[in-house]
Design a protein around this motif. Structure first.
Motif: not given
Length: 282
Positions: A206, A209, A211, A215-216
């Motif tokens: 996390i 990238n 995120l 996405q997290t």
């Protein structure tokens, strides 16, 4: 995260006089636990407190009525002999509620997770190393007979607080159940470390990238699912066996209880239900 969730269960299993006080202190206790694990900065601290308070309000509104109903149903069961599948049904409902709680927690925790940096993740790893040392001293120290004796003491204390003083036959029964359990401290340590490493790796992804929120949330939910799923077929069989044995062992012990012990258990469950209903009220 898992320890924070377990705090809910632990508080609900304490003496009934402490349930309301303990639950009302839960946001503060949860923040202290998280901060000792992560070491928040000032802004992160505010984020975490807000998320915890929102989760607490959701839990009080949505989950406590279900817990109160579970206490009522279990109280009715406790009046007479029980079957293992009846207890497994109660435990399954409790697990379903925990999954719902985690769904909510993942959404609220995602912004906090996105704000964590390398310093916090390093602090978390060191914190876990220290906690793991303490865990190993408690569960791995001594030979098999010494470990069994410690497990027996803890189990007897837990059951005695619920049923009252246990007789010699019941004590022998519990000792036999523990000695036949497929759980071993070595596998418990491996599973504990696996879960810690999985969460740490997800938080690193996390952070590295950058995120998004969605996405997290997916990363955190994946961690939760893997925590509940053993990594291989052998361990999956052990987990399934442990779950079934938990229900069977408790049913077996309850069915040896005296009328006085069942009355004590029923009163304790009724007190739990009453305290939960009072917590629900505005």
């Amino acid at each position: 995260m898992r320890s924070c969730l377990l705090l809910f269960s632990l508080l609900l299993l304490q003496a009934c006089s402490t349930i309301k006080l303990g639950y009302q202190q839960l946001p503060t206790l949860s923040y202290w636990w998280l901060d000792s694990t992560v070491s928040f900065s000032g802004t992160q601290s505010d984020q975490a407190k807000t998320a915890i308070n929102q989760l607490y309000q959701w839990h009080r509104r949505e989950a406590l009525p279900v817990y109160a109903k579970l206490m009522q149903d279990t109280q009715q069961l406790s009046a007479g002999p029980v079957q293992a599948d009846q207890l497994c049904k109660v435990l399954t409902e409790a697990q379903n509620q925990l999954d719902l709680l985690m769904r909510q927690a993942v959404v609220l925790a995602a912004p906090v997770a996105m704000a964590l940096g390398p310093r916090q993740l390093s602090h978390m790893a060191k914190h876990w190393d220290s906690k793991n040392e303490a865990w190993e001293k408690e569960w791995l120290q001594g030979d098999s007979s010494e470990r069994l004796a410690r497990r027996l003491d803890k189990t007897l204390s837990r059951y005695s607080s619920f049923y009252g003083e246990l007789n010699a036959e019941q004590t022998d029964l519990i000792k036999t159940q523990l000695s036949q359990s497929p759980w071993r401290a070595e596998s418990g340590r491996r599973d504990r470390q696996r879960r810690q490493q999985d969460l740490l790796a997800a938080l690193q992804r996390i952070q590295q990238n950058q995120l998004t929120q969605a996405q997290t949330e997916a990363q955190l939910w994946g961690v939760w699912e893997r925590w509940l799923q053993a990594p291989d077929a052998v361990q999956q069989n052990v987990v399934q066996s442990l779950s079934q044995r938990t229900c069977e062992n408790l049913a077996q012990l309850h069915n040896t209880s005296t009328p006085e012990q069942r009355l004590r258990a029923s009163r304790r469950l009724r007190a739990y239900e009453r305290d939960l209903l009072e917590l629900i009220r505005p």
